[in-house]
Write a protein that holds these residues in place. Sequence first.
Motif, PDB file in Angstrom:
ATOM      1  N   ALA A   1      91.263   9.361  51.174  1.00 16.66           N
ATOM      2  CA  ALA A   1      91.282  10.132  49.371  1.00 16.66           C
ATOM      3  C   ALA A   1      91.640  11.410  48.991  1.00 16.66           C
ATOM      4  N   PRO A   2      91.748  12.068  48.075  1.00 20.94           N
ATOM      5  CA  PRO A   2      91.476  13.435  47.983  1.00 20.94           C
ATOM      6  C   PRO A   2      90.353  13.383  47.086  1.00 20.94           C
ATOM      7  N   ARG A   3      89.452  14.700  46.840  1.00 21.80           N
ATOM      8  CA  ARG A   3      88.530  14.565  46.584  1.00 21.80           C
ATOM      9  C   ARG A   3      88.185  16.088  45.382  1.00 21.80           C
ATOM     10  N   ARG A   4      87.876  15.436  44.711  1.00 22.43           N
ATOM     11  CA  ARG A   4      87.314  17.118  43.892  1.00 22.43           C
ATOM     12  C   ARG A   4      87.097  17.924  44.048  1.00 22.43           C
ATOM     13  N   GLY A   5      87.293  19.058  44.277  1.00 20.84           N
ATOM     14  CA  GLY A   5      87.510  20.262  43.775  1.00 20.84           C
ATOM     15  C   GLY A   5      87.731  20.651  45.565  1.00 20.84           C
ATOM     16  N   ARG A   6      89.091  19.826  46.519  1.00 23.00           N
ATOM     17  CA  ARG A   6      89.478  20.442  47.252  1.00 23.00           C
ATOM     18  C   ARG A   6      90.917  20.748  47.013  1.00 23.00           C
ATOM     19  N   LYS A   7      91.882  21.886  47.797  1.00 21.94           N
ATOM     20  CA  LYS A   7      92.832  22.108  47.228  1.00 21.94           C
ATOM     21  C   LYS A   7      94.359  21.426  47.029  1.00 21.94           C
ATOM     22  N   PRO A   8      94.483  21.151  45.665  1.00 25.16           N
ATOM     23  CA  PRO A   8      95.740  20.359  45.861  1.00 25.16           C
ATOM     24  C   PRO A   8      96.759  20.389  47.240  1.00 25.16           C
ATOM     25  N   ALA A   9      97.131  19.119  47.508  1.00 20.11           N
ATOM     26  CA  ALA A   9      97.794  18.190  48.589  1.00 20.11           C
ATOM     27  C   ALA A   9      99.025  19.512  48.443  1.00 20.11           C
ATOM     28  N   PRO A  10      99.791  19.748  49.321  1.00 20.43           N
ATOM     29  CA  PRO A  10     101.067  20.205  49.247  1.00 20.43           C
ATOM     30  C   PRO A  10     102.463  19.312  49.492  1.00 20.43           C
ATOM     31  N   ALA A  11     103.134  19.495  48.465  1.00 18.56           N
ATOM     32  CA  ALA A  11     104.350  18.920  48.423  1.00 18.56           C
ATOM     33  C   ALA A  11     104.884  18.095  49.811  1.00 18.56           C
ATOM     34  N   PRO A  12     105.450  17.237  49.499  1.00 19.71           N
ATOM     35  CA  PRO A  12     105.746  16.940  51.038  1.00 19.71           C
ATOM     36  C   PRO A  12     106.974  17.619  51.163  1.00 19.71           C
ATOM     37  N   PRO A  13     107.193  17.963  53.036  1.00 15.77           N
ATOM     38  CA  PRO A  13     109.011  18.819  52.922  1.00 15.77           C
ATOM     39  C   PRO A  13     110.096  17.818  52.192  1.00 15.77           C
ATOM     40  N   GLU A  14     109.795  16.092  52.256  1.00 15.21           N
ATOM     41  CA  GLU A  14     110.743  15.460  51.912  1.00 15.21           C
ATOM     42  C   GLU A  14     111.768  16.155  49.979  1.00 15.21           C
ATOM     43  N   ILE A  15     110.438  16.074  49.347  1.00 13.09           N
ATOM     44  CA  ILE A  15     110.856  17.485  47.838  1.00 13.09           C
ATOM     45  C   ILE A  15     110.896  18.367  47.815  1.00 13.09           C
ATOM     46  N   LYS A  16     112.555  18.393  46.950  1.00  6.98           N
ATOM     47  CA  LYS A  16     113.705  19.708  46.996  1.00  6.98           C
ATOM     48  C   LYS A  16     113.425  20.040  45.554  1.00  6.98           C
ATOM     49  N   ALA A  17     113.388  21.049  45.698  1.00  5.15           N
ATOM     50  CA  ALA A  17     113.626  21.571  43.945  1.00  5.15           C
ATOM     51  C   ALA A  17     114.929  20.397  43.702  1.00  5.15           C
ATOM     52  N   LEU A  18     114.408  21.049  42.400  1.00  6.30           N
ATOM     53  CA  LEU A  18     115.817  19.410  41.584  1.00  6.30           C
ATOM     54  C   LEU A  18     116.596  20.847  40.249  1.00  6.30           C
ATOM     55  N   THR A  19     117.624  20.042  40.020  1.00  8.33           N
ATOM     56  CA  THR A  19     118.906  21.141  39.061  1.00  8.33           C
ATOM     57  C   THR A  19     119.097  20.019  37.655  1.00  8.33           C
ATOM     58  N   ILE A  20     118.099  20.164  36.659  1.00  7.78           N
ATOM     59  CA  ILE A  20     118.377  19.777  35.465  1.00  7.78           C
ATOM     60  C   ILE A  20     119.092  20.130  34.434  1.00  7.78           C
ATOM     61  N   PRO A  21     120.066  19.671  34.360  1.00  8.64           N
ATOM     62  CA  PRO A  21     121.297  20.387  33.367  1.00  8.64           C
ATOM     63  C   PRO A  21     120.456  20.258  31.357  1.00  8.64           C
ATOM     64  N   ASN A  22     119.458  19.009  31.805  1.00  7.09           N
ATOM     65  CA  ASN A  22     118.950  18.651  30.284  1.00  7.09           C
ATOM     66  C   ASN A  22     117.702  18.327  29.917  1.00  7.09           C
ATOM     67  N   ARG A  23     117.033  20.060  29.782  1.00  6.69           N
ATOM     68  CA  ARG A  23     115.906  20.128  30.217  1.00  6.69           C
ATOM     69  C   ARG A  23     114.708  18.838  29.436  1.00  6.69           C
ATOM     70  N   ARG A  24     115.678  18.275  28.546  1.00  2.85           N
ATOM     71  CA  ARG A  24     114.591  17.535  27.759  1.00  2.85           C
ATOM     72  C   ARG A  24     114.393  16.000  28.415  1.00  2.85           C
ATOM     73  N   GLU A  25     115.682  16.494  29.635  1.00  3.09           N
ATOM     74  CA  GLU A  25     115.142  14.803  30.390  1.00  3.09           C
ATOM     75  C   GLU A  25     114.103  14.797  31.574  1.00  3.09           C
ATOM     76  N   SER A  26     113.621  16.039  31.750  1.00  5.19           N
ATOM     77  CA  SER A  26     113.274  16.482  33.062  1.00  5.19           C
ATOM     78  C   SER A  26     111.873  15.257  33.405  1.00  5.19           C
ATOM     79  N   SER A  27     111.112  15.084  32.637  1.00  2.00           N
ATOM     80  CA  SER A  27     110.292  13.900  33.036  1.00  2.00           C
ATOM     81  C   SER A  27     111.345  12.603  33.894  1.00  2.00           C
ATOM     82  N   LEU A  28     112.106  12.255  32.962  1.00  2.00           N
ATOM     83  CA  LEU A  28     113.328  10.757  33.289  1.00  2.00           C
ATOM     84  C   LEU A  28     113.873  11.145  34.787  1.00  2.00           C
ATOM     85  N   ALA A  29     114.218  12.629  34.971  1.00  2.00           N
ATOM     86  CA  ALA A  29     114.444  13.133  36.404  1.00  2.00           C
ATOM     87  C   ALA A  29     113.787  12.804  37.094  1.00  2.00           C
TER      88      ALA A  29
END
Length: 272
Positions: free
Chosen positions: A13-41
């Motif tokens: 479990a993550p603990r307070r004060g620790r450096k944030p966990a790095p993003a998993p390698p499976e996570i890739k940059a997203l291209t989101i045409p409409n920034r208003r829909e960023s949360s849904l994307a």
Amino acid sequence: MTPGGTVEKETPAPRRGRKPAPAPPEIKALTIPNRRESSLAVHAYLRDLILGGALRPGVVLAQSSLAEALGVSRTPVREAMRMLMEEGLLEGQVNHQARVSGFDATDLDSLFANRIMIETLAIRVTARVLGPEDADAMDKALVRMAEAPDRPAWHTAHRALHDQAVRAAAPHLRESLRSLGDRCEQYIELLRSSIDREQLDNARYREHQALVDTVRAGRFGDLEIETARHRARTATMLLAEIAPEFDPVSIRAALAVVMGRSGPAEGGSFTL
């Protein structure tokens, strides 16, 4: 694995004060045409990775690391993670971090039992309007499942097949089924990674073909029973992998209710 059938988390479990966990390698940059829909994307993207098995149980996701990897601000990531927690796909948020939910036998038992009961109701409501054209639509979906080039395409066709049998149910019932189905698929993808995938897929193909045949023959009572059995068999295979000693009392009870006309499933085993 705990005595109660819960798969133990491998990631601490993550603990307070620790450096944030790095993003998993499976996570890739997203291209989101409409920034208003960023949360849904972002929500849809992370959800697909979780349900598809790319993000395994116990993987820790940090808002800041995810935002950087996805190329978005933290606000849509925070909202997406909130939605995923509401769906049960993320849990244990601490210091803007959460982990992918683990696999719990009690949770699985409840999910599949609920799915059996709600789907039976939805089928019964829809049966009065089902006809040969519905069997044709289900048959085409079955063909698409067999020819699907990847898992997302398979899931789309699979959903279409089962949706056809409940198409006349009230919208909130169909939405409940969709939500339950998505969570169940997370367990099913775990199963596919643990056993002979060809054997599993062939067994599920035969069961889906049987559902199509009952609709074509107008045997809608059998459609309810065979669909319930289909769900129960899948749950049984899952439990054999993650908690073979667990007694799925809720699934047995749900199956007994559905099969009441031909005799309940009694004792400690399924009547399949």
